[in-house]
Design a protein around this motif. Structure first.
Motif, PDB file in Angstrom:
ATOM      1  N   CYS A 229      40.305  45.632  38.832  1.00 61.35           N
ATOM      2  CA  CYS A 229      40.936  45.011  37.661  1.00 61.35           C
ATOM      3  C   CYS A 229      41.102  43.509  37.851  1.00 61.35           C
ATOM      4  O   CYS A 229      40.904  42.725  36.915  1.00 61.35           O
ATOM      5  N   TYR A 230      41.443  43.109  39.087  1.00 60.35           N
ATOM      6  CA  TYR A 230      41.627  41.686  39.383  1.00 60.35           C
ATOM      7  C   TYR A 230      40.311  40.921  39.231  1.00 60.35           C
ATOM      8  O   TYR A 230      40.259  39.884  38.547  1.00 60.35           O
ATOM      9  N   ILE A 231      39.255  41.418  39.878  1.00 60.91           N
ATOM     10  CA  ILE A 231      37.981  40.693  39.848  1.00 60.91           C
ATOM     11  C   ILE A 231      37.373  40.720  38.453  1.00 60.91           C
ATOM     12  O   ILE A 231      36.744  39.758  38.013  1.00 60.91           O
ATOM     13  N   PHE A 232      37.586  41.806  37.708  1.00 61.63           N
ATOM     14  CA  PHE A 232      37.052  41.891  36.341  1.00 61.63           C
ATOM     15  C   PHE A 232      37.712  40.847  35.448  1.00 61.63           C
ATOM     16  O   PHE A 232      37.030  40.118  34.715  1.00 61.63           O
ATOM     17  N   LYS A 233      39.029  40.755  35.510  1.00 67.42           N
ATOM     18  CA  LYS A 233      39.723  39.781  34.670  1.00 67.42           C
ATOM     19  C   LYS A 233      39.366  38.356  35.067  1.00 67.42           C
ATOM     20  O   LYS A 233      39.212  37.471  34.212  1.00 67.42           O
ATOM     21  N   LYS A 234      39.209  38.119  36.371  1.00 61.08           N
ATOM     22  CA  LYS A 234      38.850  36.794  36.847  1.00 61.08           C
ATOM     23  C   LYS A 234      37.483  36.376  36.329  1.00 61.08           C
ATOM     24  O   LYS A 234      37.277  35.221  35.931  1.00 61.08           O
ATOM     25  N   ARG A 235      36.529  37.319  36.312  1.00 59.76           N
ATOM     26  CA  ARG A 235      35.163  37.012  35.887  1.00 59.76           C
ATOM     27  C   ARG A 235      34.991  37.011  34.382  1.00 59.76           C
ATOM     28  O   ARG A 235      34.258  36.196  33.826  1.00 59.76           O
ATOM     29  N   MET A 236      35.636  37.956  33.691  1.00 59.84           N
ATOM     30  CA  MET A 236      35.382  38.153  32.268  1.00 59.84           C
ATOM     31  C   MET A 236      36.453  37.556  31.363  1.00 59.84           C
ATOM     32  O   MET A 236      36.279  37.491  30.156  1.00 59.84           O
ATOM     33  N   GLY A 237      37.585  37.163  31.948  1.00 58.54           N
ATOM     34  CA  GLY A 237      38.632  36.561  31.141  1.00 58.54           C
ATOM     35  C   GLY A 237      39.494  37.551  30.399  1.00 58.54           C
ATOM     36  O   GLY A 237      40.298  37.172  29.543  1.00 58.54           O
TER      37      GLY A 237
END
Length: 285
Positions: free
Chosen positions: A268-276
């Motif tokens: 969830c962390y890396i997804f939000k960081k990459r996709m906004g």
């Protein structure tokens, strides 16, 4: 950084066709992916394109078929004497497929382009001046029709272009554009990641698979692609997560695991960081 292009305009304009445009001033070399399909034909300009499986030369007469959700990086060497002129056909697959139902062979061919992993996506069109003339004349006729009928006309033009190009793919790759990287190991790394992105990553295992030391393969990959192996792996995993979120009802946690992130919180962390946005927000966006 991998950028997701939402292409929200495809919801109300599901087929966009631009023929013979000089894109020199507006072109940006972004590593990105999007839900729509792109067919790019290069009239003028030189550069290269990177997909998950290799890097290829781009020059006048090159045709690119870019699949939905496929990360790609197009770089063009633009100068005052060498502008980048292209034709771009960008469309929403589901919408266009409805038009192809009347042409079962063409529909089967289109499905092959979209779904087969071994499809040739970079072609050098023989006698490409004939294709240019065909597209320009077809587009000129399209523009003569009333505005309210032009979407139907675009679908017919797109189908005609695919029908024109169909013989290229029936030659068993005879016109395939050769990979330009002088380091076969780089293509080997891309292939290995494509086959193993969902597993725990170990650089030593990858290096052994391509018969290089870990340091050498890391340096070589970055030199050729401009990205680290970890960046490339992350972007491949991100692509898979986006596809599963949009096309399945699996839980976010299961999608993270299937994409190579068994740790739910980190996914969830890396997804939000990459996709906004969070995976859940992306699913319903």
């Amino acid at each position: 950084m991998l950028i997701f292009e939402h292409c929200s305009y495809l919801n109300h304009n599901p087929i966009t066709i631009v023929i013979g445009k000089d894109a020199s001033r507006t072109f940006q070399p972004l590593f990105h992916f999007h839900p729509g399909i792109e067919i790019i034909f290069v009239h003028n300009g030189e550069g290269s394109v990177i997909f998950e499986h290799g890097a290829y030369e781009v020059k006048p007469g090159t045709l690119l078929f870019i699949k939905p959700f496929q990360p790609h990086y197009l770089q063009m060497r633009i100068s005052s004497g060498t502008p980048y002129v292209r034709s771009l056909l960008k469309y929403e697959k589901g919408y266009f497929t409805e038009y192809l139902k009347a042409f079962p062979d063409l529909q089967k061919f289109h499905d092959h382009l979209c779904s087969d992993s071994d499809v040739v996506q970079v072609q050098q069109v023989p006698e490409h001046e004939r294709l240019v003339k065909f597209m320009v004349e077809s587009n000129e006729r399209l523009l003569l029709h009333p505005t309210h009928t032009q979407m139907e006309g675009r679908a017919l033009l797109l189908a005609s272009v695919l029908h024109y190009l169909y013989p290229l793919w029936r030659k068993d790759g005879a016109a395939k554009q050769p990979a330009v990287t002088k380091a076969p190991a780089v293509s080997g790394v891309m292939k290995w990641i494509e086959e193993n992105y969902d597993k725990e990553f170990e650089l030593d295992v990858l290096a052994q698979a391509v018969h290089l030391s870990p340091n050498h393969v890391s340096q070589l990959f970055r030199k050729v692609t401009g990205k680290t192996i970890i960046e490339w792996l992350t972007e491949r995993r991100m692509k898979q997560a986006c596809i599963l979120l949009k096309t399945t009802t699996r839980s976010v946690q299961e999608i993270g695991e299937k994409s190579g992130w068994p740790n739910f919180n980190y996914f969830c962390y890396i997804f939000k960081k990459r996709m906004g946005m969070t995976p859940k927000q992306y699913r319903y966006h």
